[in-house]
Design a protein around this motif. Structure first.
Motif, PDB file in Angstrom:
ATOM      1  N   ARG A 144       0.826  -1.218   0.000  1.00 39.51           N
ATOM      2  CA  ARG A 144       0.000   0.000   0.000  1.00 39.51           C
ATOM      3  C   ARG A 144       0.859   1.267   0.000  1.00 39.51           C
ATOM      4  O   ARG A 144       0.504   2.258  -0.640  1.00 39.51           O
ATOM      5  CB  ARG A 144      -0.946  -0.019   1.194  1.00 39.51           C
ATOM      6  N   MET A 145       1.980   1.234   0.717  1.00 35.97           N
ATOM      7  CA  MET A 145       2.874   2.394   0.706  1.00 35.97           C
ATOM      8  C   MET A 145       3.522   2.567  -0.669  1.00 35.97           C
ATOM      9  O   MET A 145       3.705   3.686  -1.143  1.00 35.97           O
ATOM     10  CB  MET A 145       3.939   2.245   1.783  1.00 35.97           C
ATOM     11  N   GLU A 146       3.867   1.470  -1.300  1.00 40.54           N
ATOM     12  CA  GLU A 146       4.426   1.554  -2.660  1.00 40.54           C
ATOM     13  C   GLU A 146       3.382   2.055  -3.648  1.00 40.54           C
ATOM     14  O   GLU A 146       3.716   2.682  -4.653  1.00 40.54           O
ATOM     15  CB  GLU A 146       4.971   0.187  -3.089  1.00 40.54           C
ATOM     16  N   GLY A 147       2.102   1.813  -3.335  1.00 42.87           N
ATOM     17  CA  GLY A 147       1.027   2.317  -4.185  1.00 42.87           C
ATOM     18  C   GLY A 147       0.957   3.832  -4.189  1.00 42.87           C
ATOM     19  O   GLY A 147       0.554   4.443  -5.179  1.00 42.87           O
ATOM     20  N   ILE A 148       1.361   4.473  -3.075  1.00 45.65           N
ATOM     21  CA  ILE A 148       1.368   5.936  -3.005  1.00 45.65           C
ATOM     22  C   ILE A 148       2.331   6.500  -4.036  1.00 45.65           C
ATOM     23  O   ILE A 148       2.043   7.505  -4.697  1.00 45.65           O
ATOM     24  CB  ILE A 148       1.766   6.411  -1.586  1.00 45.65           C
ATOM     25  N   VAL A 149       3.486   5.852  -4.180  1.00 44.13           N
ATOM     26  CA  VAL A 149       4.510   6.324  -5.120  1.00 44.13           C
ATOM     27  C   VAL A 149       3.977   6.310  -6.553  1.00 44.13           C
ATOM     28  O   VAL A 149       4.330   7.165  -7.369  1.00 44.13           O
ATOM     29  CB  VAL A 149       5.778   5.453  -5.003  1.00 44.13           C
ATOM     30  N   LYS A 150       3.096   5.348  -6.845  1.00 43.91           N
ATOM     31  CA  LYS A 150       2.583   5.207  -8.213  1.00 43.91           C
ATOM     32  C   LYS A 150       1.381   6.108  -8.489  1.00 43.91           C
ATOM     33  O   LYS A 150       0.988   6.275  -9.642  1.00 43.91           O
ATOM     34  CB  LYS A 150       2.200   3.742  -8.457  1.00 43.91           C
ATOM     35  N   ASN A 151       0.770   6.655  -7.421  1.00 46.15           N
ATOM     36  CA  ASN A 151      -0.420   7.482  -7.591  1.00 46.15           C
ATOM     37  C   ASN A 151      -0.014   8.951  -7.658  1.00 46.15           C
ATOM     38  O   ASN A 151       0.511   9.495  -6.694  1.00 46.15           O
ATOM     39  CB  ASN A 151      -1.380   7.260  -6.422  1.00 46.15           C
ATOM     40  N   PRO A 152      -0.252   9.637  -8.764  1.00 42.97           N
ATOM     41  CA  PRO A 152       0.306  10.976  -8.943  1.00 42.97           C
ATOM     42  C   PRO A 152      -0.419  12.111  -8.220  1.00 42.97           C
ATOM     43  O   PRO A 152       0.046  13.243  -8.234  1.00 42.97           O
ATOM     44  CB  PRO A 152       0.212  11.181 -10.464  1.00 42.97           C
ATOM     45  N   ASN A 153      -1.569  11.844  -7.615  1.00 46.85           N
ATOM     46  CA  ASN A 153      -2.278  12.938  -6.956  1.00 46.85           C
ATOM     47  C   ASN A 153      -3.031  12.456  -5.720  1.00 46.85           C
ATOM     48  O   ASN A 153      -3.029  11.267  -5.407  1.00 46.85           O
ATOM     49  CB  ASN A 153      -3.249  13.628  -7.937  1.00 46.85           C
ATOM     50  N   GLY A 154      -3.657  13.401  -5.029  1.00 48.42           N
ATOM     51  CA  GLY A 154      -4.421  13.063  -3.841  1.00 48.42           C
ATOM     52  C   GLY A 154      -3.659  13.358  -2.562  1.00 48.42           C
ATOM     53  O   GLY A 154      -2.470  13.702  -2.585  1.00 48.42           O
ATOM     54  N   ILE A 155      -4.364  13.219  -1.434  1.00 53.11           N
ATOM     55  CA  ILE A 155      -3.783  13.485  -0.119  1.00 53.11           C
ATOM     56  C   ILE A 155      -3.419  12.161   0.551  1.00 53.11           C
ATOM     57  O   ILE A 155      -4.223  11.226   0.592  1.00 53.11           O
ATOM     58  CB  ILE A 155      -4.779  14.258   0.780  1.00 53.11           C
ATOM     59  N   ASN A 156      -2.206  12.086   1.068  1.00 54.74           N
ATOM     60  CA  ASN A 156      -1.744  10.919   1.826  1.00 54.74           C
ATOM     61  C   ASN A 156      -1.247  11.411   3.177  1.00 54.74           C
ATOM     62  O   ASN A 156      -0.360  12.268   3.243  1.00 54.74           O
ATOM     63  CB  ASN A 156      -0.616  10.204   1.069  1.00 54.74           C
ATOM     64  N   LEU A 157      -1.820  10.861   4.249  1.00 59.12           N
ATOM     65  CA  LEU A 157      -1.517  11.336   5.593  1.00 59.12           C
ATOM     66  C   LEU A 157      -0.808  10.279   6.420  1.00 59.12           C
ATOM     67  O   LEU A 157      -1.041   9.071   6.254  1.00 59.12           O
ATOM     68  CB  LEU A 157      -2.814  11.745   6.312  1.00 59.12           C
ATOM     69  N   VAL A 158       0.062  10.738   7.312  1.00 57.96           N
ATOM     70  CA  VAL A 158       0.732   9.882   8.289  1.00 57.96           C
ATOM     71  C   VAL A 158       0.329  10.369   9.675  1.00 57.96           C
ATOM     72  O   VAL A 158       0.407  11.569   9.952  1.00 57.96           O
ATOM     73  CB  VAL A 158       2.268   9.939   8.132  1.00 57.96           C
ATOM     74  N   THR A 159      -0.132   9.457  10.522  1.00 56.31           N
ATOM     75  CA  THR A 159      -0.609   9.860  11.842  1.00 56.31           C
ATOM     76  C   THR A 159       0.041   9.033  12.942  1.00 56.31           C
ATOM     77  O   THR A 159       0.497   7.915  12.717  1.00 56.31           O
ATOM     78  CB  THR A 159      -2.148   9.763  11.925  1.00 56.31           C
ATOM     79  N   GLY A 160       0.080   9.599  14.129  1.00 51.02           N
ATOM     80  CA  GLY A 160       0.694   8.931  15.277  1.00 51.02           C
ATOM     81  C   GLY A 160       1.081   9.970  16.308  1.00 51.02           C
ATOM     82  O   GLY A 160       1.093  11.177  16.019  1.00 51.02           O
ATOM     83  N   PRO A 161       1.417   9.543  17.512  1.00 49.92           N
ATOM     84  CA  PRO A 161       1.808  10.496  18.560  1.00 49.92           C
ATOM     85  C   PRO A 161       3.159  11.133  18.278  1.00 49.92           C
ATOM     86  O   PRO A 161       3.895  10.695  17.382  1.00 49.92           O
ATOM     87  CB  PRO A 161       1.859   9.622  19.823  1.00 49.92           C
ATOM     88  N   THR A 162       3.498  12.159  19.040  1.00 49.32           N
ATOM     89  CA  THR A 162       4.807  12.807  18.925  1.00 49.32           C
ATOM     90  C   THR A 162       5.916  11.788  19.163  1.00 49.32           C
ATOM     91  O   THR A 162       5.844  10.981  20.096  1.00 49.32           O
ATOM     92  CB  THR A 162       4.915  13.951  19.944  1.00 49.32           C
ATOM     93  N   GLY A 163       6.936  11.821  18.325  1.00 40.38           N
ATOM     94  CA  GLY A 163       8.067  10.912  18.490  1.00 40.38           C
ATOM     95  C   GLY A 163       7.836   9.518  17.951  1.00 40.38           C
ATOM     96  O   GLY A 163       8.571   8.589  18.282  1.00 40.38           O
TER      97      GLY A 163
END
Length: 414
Positions: A144-163
């Protein structure tokens, strides 16, 4: 065996040599792969602690009477005012350790009743940006992360606590996207990695240059990919949506507890559901756990109750790399022991636990219908998403980390 850097620091403390104290402590912190240095004054002494693999460890103390000289040395090198001790200050410094490694530090001072506390975040300038597998991303998550590289548009978010390593994950993604045929712009606070080929800008909220104004400017700079340090408010997410709707890729972080909870968070910001489904492509949630030391970790037989809990969590998953035959036998797990190579902690380094939610038409329909978080998560799991807890169980079985570490960071997941 005692480190020569620590011995130099001890000798410098005896001699009252503040420049040598600072240099030797920074060199020792780099040697121990510490992420932060805490210098904490008390009534009669000052305690120095390093954060190593996410845990604070006490290293050394020095007399309180030399603390002002140590703080002044750090302030001078960081570009702070040495005569201002009544309010917090922030600074940055670049220097070479005693072993000639270049490091960059973000420095923060805080006035306390016993003197100024100093916290320094270390950034190794010579360290290479890790790829997905080095971060611990594998199986379905990797696809799924490699799929982001192939998709040329849209919003991709990374979430998690500080650190939790969100910025490192974003830079690993940018490293793969970085190409001379695309214009990549980043807006950060602060810029943590300098990467050739990117137009990197540090926002300055105190003069009105924040993430939202940076994003607006980016749209006039003919970008292909925009990375925004954090989405904090409706204005920023609305501009990000506008960028995505006009064919750009937007990468950013957001503070939520899970990937599915991010949908609720964006809706709470006042964003209409159809805008989310039109632009959001993936949400990746993560936590960091300590890696078991490969030199001393020991295998053991968990209880039947533990085995059943792990089996129950994993038997309905569909990860493309895991050997599910392991679950049919009385599998073993691993735990820390401790040796010289890991300073008797049993752990050495850290890796991530991940869940990557990918929006398809079914999930988009559920969002438009305002389905409950639990129902959306169940649907995502049915489509192959691993939860953070499930990813942790996989890594505990393969011996990368301990079950205790998994439960510590994913306690809300089970």
């Amino acid at each position: 065996m005692t480190s020569p850097h620590l011995e130099k620091a001890k000798n410098a403390i005896i001699a009252g040599n503040s420049p040598q104290i600072v240099l030797s402590l920074l060199s020792y912190a780099f040697e121990r792969k510490a992420s932060d240095i805490h210098i904490e004054p008390g009534q009669s002494s000052v305690r120095i602690r390093f954060r190593i693999d996410g845990e604070l460890q006490e290293i050394i103390e020095y007399p309180a009477n030399i603390h002002p000289a140590v703080v002044s040395r750090i302030k001078i090198q960081s570009g702070m005012k040495i005569d201002e001790q009544r309010k917090p200050q922030d600074g940055r410094l670049q220097m070479f350790t005693e072993d000639r490694h270049e490091v960059e530090l973000r420095v923060s001072t805080l006035p306390t009743i016993s003197g100024e506390k100093v916290c320094m975040r270390l950034q190794d300038k010579t360290k290479e940006i890790p790829n997905f597998r080095a971060l611990g991303i594998k199986g379905n998550n990797l696809k799924r992360m490699e799929g982001i590289v192939k998709n040329p548009n849209g919003i991709n978010l990374v979430t998690g606590p500080t650190g939790s390593g969100k910025t490192t994950t974003l830079y690993s993604l940018l490293h793969q996207l970085n190409d001379e045929s695309v214009n990549i712009m980043t807006f950060e606070d602060p810029v943590e990695y300098e990467m050739p080929g990117l137009s990197q800008s540090q926002v300055k909220p105190d003069i009105g240059y924040d993430f939202s104004s940076g994003l607006r400017t980016a749209l006039r700079q003919d970008p292909d990919i925009i990375m925004v340090g954090e989405i904090r408010d409706q204005e920023t997410i609305e501009i990000a949506i506008k960028a995505a709707l006009t064919g750009h890729m937007v990468l950013s972080t957001i503070h939520t507890n899970s990937s599915v909870a991010t949908i609720t968070r964006i809706l709470d910001m006042g964003v209409q559901a159809f805008k989310i489904t039109s632009t959001l492509r993936t949400v990746e949630a993560q936590r960091l756990v300590r890696k078991l030391c490969p030199h001393c970790k020991e295998e053991y037989d968990p209880t039947d109750t533990v085995r059943d809990e792990v089996r129950l969590a994993l038997e309905k998953t569909k990860d493309c790399e895991f050997d599910y035959n392991v679950l049919q036998s009385p599998f073993t797990l691993f735990r820390p022991k401790g040796c010289e190579k890991c300073d008797n902690t049993g752990y050495r380094g850290r890796l991530g636990l991940y869940e990557v939610m990918e929006l398809d038409r079914d999930i988009e329909k559920m969002i438009l219908e305002r389905a409950q978080e639990a129902d959306i998560e169940d649907a995502c799991i049915e489509k192959g998403m691993l939860t953070i807890l499930q990813d942790g169980f996989f890594k505990a079985i393969e011996g990368s980390t301990s079950l205790e570490e998994v439960y510590k960071v994913a306690s809300g997941e089970h």
